[in-house]
Design a protein around this motif. Sequence first.
Motif, PDB file in Angstrom:
ATOM      1  N   SER A  63     -35.198  27.429 -13.334  1.00  0.00           N
ATOM      2  CA  SER A  63     -34.673  26.456 -14.296  1.00  0.00           C
ATOM      3  C   SER A  63     -33.647  25.520 -13.650  1.00  0.00           C
ATOM      4  O   SER A  63     -33.284  24.505 -14.231  1.00  0.00           O
ATOM      5  CB  SER A  63     -34.043  27.170 -15.483  1.00  0.00           C
TER       6      SER A  63
ATOM      7  N   GLU B 234     -34.163  23.560 -11.287  1.00  0.00           N
ATOM      8  CA  GLU B 234     -34.777  22.259 -11.027  1.00  0.00           C
ATOM      9  C   GLU B 234     -34.722  21.363 -12.257  1.00  0.00           C
ATOM     10  O   GLU B 234     -34.586  20.151 -12.156  1.00  0.00           O
ATOM     11  CB  GLU B 234     -36.219  22.429 -10.546  1.00  0.00           C
ATOM     12  N   LEU B 235     -34.851  22.021 -13.432  1.00  0.00           N
ATOM     13  CA  LEU B 235     -34.761  21.264 -14.679  1.00  0.00           C
ATOM     14  C   LEU B 235     -33.369  20.654 -14.821  1.00  0.00           C
ATOM     15  O   LEU B 235     -33.212  19.488 -15.175  1.00  0.00           O
ATOM     16  CB  LEU B 235     -35.049  22.215 -15.847  1.00  0.00           C
ATOM     17  N   LEU B 236     -32.341  21.456 -14.508  1.00  0.00           N
ATOM     18  CA  LEU B 236     -30.964  20.970 -14.592  1.00  0.00           C
ATOM     19  C   LEU B 236     -30.708  19.906 -13.536  1.00  0.00           C
ATOM     20  O   LEU B 236     -30.084  18.883 -13.797  1.00  0.00           O
ATOM     21  CB  LEU B 236     -29.985  22.133 -14.400  1.00  0.00           C
ATOM     22  N   ALA B 237     -31.225  20.174 -12.305  1.00  0.00           N
ATOM     23  CA  ALA B 237     -30.962  19.272 -11.184  1.00  0.00           C
ATOM     24  C   ALA B 237     -31.564  17.893 -11.444  1.00  0.00           C
ATOM     25  O   ALA B 237     -31.004  16.877 -11.040  1.00  0.00           O
ATOM     26  CB  ALA B 237     -31.517  19.857  -9.888  1.00  0.00           C
TER      27      ALA B 237
ATOM     28  N   VAL C 282     -33.706  15.753  -6.547  1.00  0.00           N
ATOM     29  CA  VAL C 282     -33.400  17.173  -6.641  1.00  0.00           C
ATOM     30  C   VAL C 282     -33.089  17.732  -5.251  1.00  0.00           C
ATOM     31  O   VAL C 282     -32.419  18.735  -5.104  1.00  0.00           O
ATOM     32  CB  VAL C 282     -34.597  17.916  -7.294  1.00  0.00           C
TER      33      VAL C 282
ATOM     34  N   LYS D 186     -31.572   9.478 -13.082  1.00  0.00           N
ATOM     35  CA  LYS D 186     -32.037  10.684 -13.775  1.00  0.00           C
ATOM     36  C   LYS D 186     -32.235  10.494 -15.279  1.00  0.00           C
ATOM     37  O   LYS D 186     -33.115  11.118 -15.865  1.00  0.00           O
ATOM     38  CB  LYS D 186     -31.099  11.856 -13.475  1.00  0.00           C
TER      39      LYS D 186
ATOM     40  N   SER E 206     -39.913  26.147 -14.816  1.00  0.00           N
ATOM     41  CA  SER E 206     -38.488  25.797 -14.802  1.00  0.00           C
ATOM     42  C   SER E 206     -37.870  25.780 -16.190  1.00  0.00           C
ATOM     43  O   SER E 206     -36.794  25.250 -16.387  1.00  0.00           O
ATOM     44  CB  SER E 206     -38.297  24.439 -14.140  1.00  0.00           C
ATOM     45  N   LEU E 207     -38.577  26.370 -17.162  1.00  0.00           N
ATOM     46  CA  LEU E 207     -37.993  26.444 -18.509  1.00  0.00           C
ATOM     47  C   LEU E 207     -37.247  27.765 -18.641  1.00  0.00           C
ATOM     48  O   LEU E 207     -37.214  28.571 -17.725  1.00  0.00           O
ATOM     49  CB  LEU E 207     -39.099  26.350 -19.560  1.00  0.00           C
TER      50      LEU E 207
END
Lengths: 376, 313
Positions: free
Chosen positions: A212, A214-217, B56, B79, B90-91
């Motif tokens: 997760s 990567e989602l934040l990044a 990223v 972003k 990534s969830l």
Amino acid sequence: MRRLLAVARKETLHLLRDPRSLAAALVLPVGLLLLYGYAVNFDLEEVPFAVVDLDDTKSSRRLIEAVDSVHGFILLDHYYDADIAHELFARDAAMAVIVVDRGFEQKLKSGQEAPVQVIIDGSNSSLASTAATYCQATVEQAGRRLIRDEALSKGIPISLLEPAIDVRPRVLYNPDLKTQVFLVPGLIGVILMLMAALLTSGVVVREKERGSFELLAASPVSPRELIVGKLLPYLVLATLDVVFVVVAGRIFFGVELQGSPLLLLGVSVVFVGSALALGLLFSCIMPTQQLAMLLSFLATAMPTMLLSGFAFPVRNMPWILQQVAMILPATHYIAMMRAIILKGVGMDIIWRPFLAMCAITLVLVVASVRRFSKTL
Amino acid sequence: MSGDDLAVRTEDLSKRFGETVAVDGVSLEIPVGDVFGLIGPDGAGKTTFMRLISGVMRADSGQAMIAGEDVIADPEAVKQRMGYLSQAFSLYADLSIEENIDFCGDLYLMPRDEVQRMKEEMLELTDLLRFRKRLVGRLSGGMKQKVGLICALINRPQVLILDEPTTGVDPISRRDFWRIISQLPEQGVTVVLCSPYMDEAARCRHLAMISRGRILAEGTPEEMRQKVAGTVLEVTADDVRAASRALSDLSSVRRVTPFGDALHVQVEEGREAVSEVRRALGEAGVDEDEIHEMVPSLEDAFMDIVTRGDRVA
């Protein structure tokens, strides 16, 4: 602010969806308090002692009876050689051996010094010094009674026999000199430091392990929003822990809170904030949850137990260790906890350690934000 | 093409991990509204490239402009206007579909009512509406990826970056997935995806083939097919393996690729190739059923370009 609250809400959901960890976080501190509170005890509950009565007269027997009648003193047996002490101490059977020399009664009656030897097991120095003081006081008191009776029988006024200066110590805050009363406030500091740092040590590195991150990044969330957002729910959880351990200290060890509960809570929130921020910092720099937890444990448990003044006074430490102690938030917190819980003092007295602790907390939060990198 | 019409422009973008050069001087231009596919074998550098352009991961050198913002100089600037779906899940597995989507909406500061409306609409479109309260960890792989796509679109991005979005996804979810993706260009959204699948490549408007971190060829799928050197013959034979052995040694044959019960034989340009193949099969005693010239598939093009590229390298 909305992002920060979103992160806080998400972390809260993580906590609520993992009831086992949540329960552990709430129960473990109280469990540790009970474990340490009962295990660590420097109090001298009883003194098993043996007697070598070489005089074997009415006076010597009365002296021994008098000592035996004192609460906590337990007469094991009579022996005829002082060397028996080695054997008894080796087996941990006795803590003291009282040796009454030949001619004790005679010296007493003729008004000379009548020495009584007390041999103490010194292998545990703190218990030994307590036992030595205790034995000396008890034997002297019993001896004084003998002399007084002797004097009375001869018609000598007692006033001539009493010591000119009579010291009557009065102990404040911990009148029974119980270890727990001294220990519990410090123990609360040690336990909270350890638990709070462990709580947050996984929260950033976990995102990396589970993907997760990567989602934040890729999102516009800032390190500040993320770190502070993650901190908030754990601050609430750790504050609950504070309430639990303080109440448990009152229930199980009779440590009454003399000061203001609000002050105690306020000081505690800043303190657990520092421990949580330290855990977060480790979580930002370590590659796996296990390593972050290990580092949190090592970095909090040992220094806090040894250097924070929890059991060993900071002022007795060498200069360099005192400096180390000053950068530990627990040192300031434990000092404040003793002051608030035992002495009931207010902010006017503890503002110095409070400011020091606030500064440490701030530094740790800023360090976490800085060390958090939004790139893989 | 002027800079304003480009959604993505990279110049000499490079990233190395120790000895390995994952992305090696990649320069690409992707116009606004494109569906751009980066095609290459595993380990070619696709994921690293996607991570570099989405900010990223930091590049070692080179330039990358996304939606007019310099990602290298300021990775945060773009972003808000970018969507990114990573290859790895990534969830949050312990959050429900709705909670995941709402969290993403909050991260991008999207108006709550708009998030609500988009969420309903997209969940309906992907047939996930009835699972909205279910924890994402309890969904199938395809469903997870669809939720990931909704999250990546919740901020109405100008550029959507998808890293192997349908790897390990069932055909039905894949269809749902592409139903959404194909609507995006008309809304002005540029889609950049990478994939190891040729059928997915065929759905893209533009392709770039990457191998060992280098771009080997670029163009429309049609242009890619035409890049195949020579002619491709489809040979059907009883004993495909014997036929393959017989043809591999011929000087005019560039490559033999098995394709089910047939062989794709890539030969030098010219009429005599067919007779030469026929003669070789006859000498080897293989009965050929049919030999005919065919339009090269993307896979043929891909194999040809990658092997030629590797030979040069």
